[in-house]
Design a protein around this motif. Structure first.
Motif, PDB file in Angstrom:
ATOM      1  N   VAL A  29      64.045  27.736  95.218  1.00  0.00           N
ATOM      2  CA  VAL A  29      63.648  26.801  95.175  1.00  0.00           C
ATOM      3  C   VAL A  29      64.620  25.094  96.018  1.00  0.00           C
ATOM      4  N   GLY A  30      65.204  25.006  96.281  1.00  0.00           N
ATOM      5  CA  GLY A  30      65.944  23.998  96.786  1.00  0.00           C
ATOM      6  C   GLY A  30      66.043  23.981  98.591  1.00  0.00           C
ATOM      7  N   ILE A  31      66.039  25.132  98.495  1.00  0.00           N
ATOM      8  CA  ILE A  31      65.293  25.467 100.469  1.00  0.00           C
ATOM      9  C   ILE A  31      63.904  25.458 100.610  1.00  0.00           C
ATOM     10  N   ASN A  32      63.366  25.951  99.212  1.00  0.00           N
ATOM     11  CA  ASN A  32      62.001  25.767  99.915  1.00  0.00           C
ATOM     12  C   ASN A  32      61.299  24.246  99.460  1.00  0.00           C
ATOM     13  N   VAL A  33      62.167  23.039  98.850  1.00  0.00           N
ATOM     14  CA  VAL A  33      62.282  22.192  98.509  1.00  0.00           C
ATOM     15  C   VAL A  33      62.401  21.018 100.240  1.00  0.00           C
ATOM     16  N   LEU A  34      63.634  21.496 100.682  1.00  0.00           N
ATOM     17  CA  LEU A  34      64.660  20.971 101.608  1.00  0.00           C
ATOM     18  C   LEU A  34      63.756  20.953 102.942  1.00  0.00           C
ATOM     19  N   ARG A  35      62.720  21.865 103.195  1.00  0.00           N
ATOM     20  CA  ARG A  35      61.630  22.032 103.776  1.00  0.00           C
ATOM     21  C   ARG A  35      60.561  21.975 104.140  1.00  0.00           C
ATOM     22  N   HIS A  36      60.238  21.397 102.878  1.00  0.00           N
ATOM     23  CA  HIS A  36      59.099  20.957 102.670  1.00  0.00           C
ATOM     24  C   HIS A  36      58.566  19.327 103.284  1.00  0.00           C
ATOM     25  N   PHE A  37      59.994  18.418 103.402  1.00  0.00           N
ATOM     26  CA  PHE A  37      60.410  17.213 103.451  1.00  0.00           C
ATOM     27  C   PHE A  37      61.114  17.483 105.112  1.00  0.00           C
ATOM     28  N   GLY A  38      61.318  18.474 105.632  1.00  0.00           N
ATOM     29  CA  GLY A  38      61.182  19.078 107.162  1.00  0.00           C
ATOM     30  C   GLY A  38      62.995  18.909 107.250  1.00  0.00           C
ATOM     31  N   ILE A  39      63.631  19.590 106.467  1.00  0.00           N
ATOM     32  CA  ILE A  39      64.464  19.877 106.443  1.00  0.00           C
ATOM     33  C   ILE A  39      65.229  21.745 105.869  1.00  0.00           C
ATOM     34  N   GLY A  40      65.876  21.312 107.696  1.00  0.00           N
ATOM     35  CA  GLY A  40      65.809  22.968 107.857  1.00  0.00           C
ATOM     36  C   GLY A  40      66.859  23.365 106.735  1.00  0.00           C
ATOM     37  N   ALA A  41      67.070  24.230 105.994  1.00  0.00           N
ATOM     38  CA  ALA A  41      67.941  24.895 104.895  1.00  0.00           C
ATOM     39  C   ALA A  41      68.476  26.745 104.736  1.00  0.00           C
ATOM     40  N   LYS A  42      69.123  27.386 104.410  1.00  0.00           N
ATOM     41  CA  LYS A  42      69.058  28.597 104.777  1.00  0.00           C
ATOM     42  C   LYS A  42      70.581  28.771 103.293  1.00  0.00           C
ATOM     43  N   PRO A  43      70.313  30.160 102.482  1.00  0.00           N
ATOM     44  CA  PRO A  43      71.336  30.075 101.993  1.00  0.00           C
ATOM     45  C   PRO A  43      72.878  30.186 101.950  1.00  0.00           C
ATOM     46  N   LEU A  44      73.441  30.420 101.229  1.00  0.00           N
ATOM     47  CA  LEU A  44      74.864  30.479 101.426  1.00  0.00           C
ATOM     48  C   LEU A  44      76.178  31.395 100.036  1.00  0.00           C
ATOM     49  N   ALA A  45      76.271  32.762 100.086  1.00  0.00           N
ATOM     50  CA  ALA A  45      77.060  33.529  99.202  1.00  0.00           C
ATOM     51  C   ALA A  45      78.285  32.965  99.759  1.00  0.00           C
ATOM     52  N   LEU A  46      78.866  32.808  98.173  1.00  0.00           N
ATOM     53  CA  LEU A  46      80.566  32.338  98.007  1.00  0.00           C
ATOM     54  C   LEU A  46      80.765  32.999  96.967  1.00  0.00           C
ATOM     55  N   SER A  47      81.571  32.436  96.454  1.00  0.00           N
ATOM     56  CA  SER A  47      81.914  32.807  94.391  1.00  0.00           C
ATOM     57  C   SER A  47      82.950  31.014  95.055  1.00  0.00           C
ATOM     58  N   VAL A  48      83.068  30.830  93.340  1.00  0.00           N
ATOM     59  CA  VAL A  48      83.705  29.604  92.985  1.00  0.00           C
ATOM     60  C   VAL A  48      84.925  29.727  92.030  1.00  0.00           C
ATOM     61  N   LEU A  49      86.217  29.420  91.900  1.00  0.00           N
ATOM     62  CA  LEU A  49      86.901  29.230  90.946  1.00  0.00           C
ATOM     63  C   LEU A  49      86.949  27.919  90.088  1.00  0.00           C
ATOM     64  N   VAL A  50      86.465  27.766  89.843  1.00  0.00           N
ATOM     65  CA  VAL A  50      87.075  26.369  88.793  1.00  0.00           C
ATOM     66  C   VAL A  50      87.975  26.187  87.609  1.00  0.00           C
ATOM     67  N   ILE A  51      88.734  25.064  88.029  1.00  0.00           N
ATOM     68  CA  ILE A  51      89.979  24.789  87.611  1.00  0.00           C
ATOM     69  C   ILE A  51      90.434  23.620  86.353  1.00  0.00           C
ATOM     70  N   ASN A  52      90.199  23.569  84.983  1.00  0.00           N
ATOM     71  CA  ASN A  52      89.615  22.471  84.807  1.00  0.00           C
ATOM     72  C   ASN A  52      91.096  21.265  84.697  1.00  0.00           C
ATOM     73  N   ALA A  53      90.727  19.759  84.960  1.00  0.00           N
ATOM     74  CA  ALA A  53      91.981  18.545  85.007  1.00  0.00           C
ATOM     75  C   ALA A  53      93.240  19.272  84.450  1.00  0.00           C
ATOM     76  N   GLU A  54      93.337  20.085  83.370  1.00  0.00           N
ATOM     77  CA  GLU A  54      94.477  20.560  82.817  1.00  0.00           C
ATOM     78  C   GLU A  54      95.319  21.544  83.356  1.00  0.00           C
ATOM     79  N   GLY A  55      94.578  21.932  83.773  1.00  0.00           N
ATOM     80  CA  GLY A  55      94.886  23.172  84.313  1.00  0.00           C
ATOM     81  C   GLY A  55      95.350  23.225  85.926  1.00  0.00           C
ATOM     82  N   SER A  56      94.333  22.086  87.116  1.00  0.00           N
ATOM     83  CA  SER A  56      94.924  21.544  87.805  1.00  0.00           C
ATOM     84  C   SER A  56      95.984  20.889  87.620  1.00  0.00           C
ATOM     85  N   ARG A  57      96.888  19.678  86.628  1.00  0.00           N
ATOM     86  CA  ARG A  57      97.713  19.210  86.607  1.00  0.00           C
ATOM     87  C   ARG A  57      98.818  19.592  86.708  1.00  0.00           C
TER      88      ARG A  57
END
Length: 216
Positions: A29-57
């Motif tokens: 959906v995000g890509i479709n919306v951007l293209r409507h406004f003339g902005i080229g976009a494409k998907p990017l596959a990855l993974s994300v590890l989220v570490i909370n603030a206490e864990g980060s400290r």
């Protein structure tokens, strides 16, 4: 301005049509919306590890081993404490049974060296003080993560939460078989309606802000 508006308005509309774990539909959906406004976009596959603030400290002050010990001693239902969660990092038994794709999908906007994650809130864990919202970020020319020469990048939220983005997705094109991407099994209407509603919200934002359509 399009990016700002999408960051604010896209996710509430998407959640009317899709569940929280909807990175594929959100990116489509995000890509479709951007293209409507003339902005080229494409998907990017990855993974994300989220570490909370206490864990980060803890990791910063006492090292990775101390963080890992704290994680092993904690439970998901415990309130507070160091914690981490992977998004797209591995498949659950249910994912395996359903042959679900392993990965997390975001929007890449090459022209502006910008990336937009419209579904990172799926990692939220209130008990662990993880509260993320859809966001976008822009990298400098030549950035090693942008160029792909360095696959892992750390980002830091304002509250101290750490996000570790890893471009080494095990099946970077596998999402294309998902009905949330293809629109099969009756989902094409949902994708189209969702796209149209977000476009309307963005255009309303432009009008109220007195901006010209298509300005990022």
């Amino acid at each position: 301005m399009v990016f700002v508006a999408m960051q604010q308005f896209a996710r509430p509309v998407i959640r009317q049509y899709f569940n929280a774990d909807s990175c594929i539909a959100s990116t489509r959906v995000g890509i479709n919306v951007l293209r409507h406004f003339g902005i080229g976009a494409k998907p990017l596959a990855l993974s994300v590890l989220v570490i909370n603030a206490e864990g980060s400290r803890l990791m910063r002050d006492e090292g990775v081993e101390a963080f890992q010990r704290a994680i092993r001693a904690s439970q998901p239902e415990d309130e507070g404490g160091p914690w981490s969660i992977g998004v797209g990092a591995q498949r659950s038994p249910l994912d395996i049974a359903l042959d679900a794709w392993q990965g997390h999908l975001i929007v890449e906007i090459p022209q502006f060296r910008t990336f937009m994650d419209l579904s990172i809130d799926q990692a939220n864990r209130p008990l662990k003080n993880i509260d993320l919202t859809p966001h976008y970020f822009t990298l400098e020319p030549g950035d090693p993560w942008l160029e792909g020469t360095e696959p892992v990048m750390e980002m830091f939220a304002a509250d101290g939460t750490t996000l570790v983005l890893d471009r080494r997705a095990p099946d970077p094109e596998g999402f294309r078989k998902s009905t949330n991407w293809t629109g099969n099994n009756g989902l094409s209407a949902a994708l189209a309606e969702c796209t149209d509603e977000i476009i309307a919200e963005v255009e309303k934002f432009f009008i109220e802000a007195g901006r010209v359509y298509g300005q990022p």
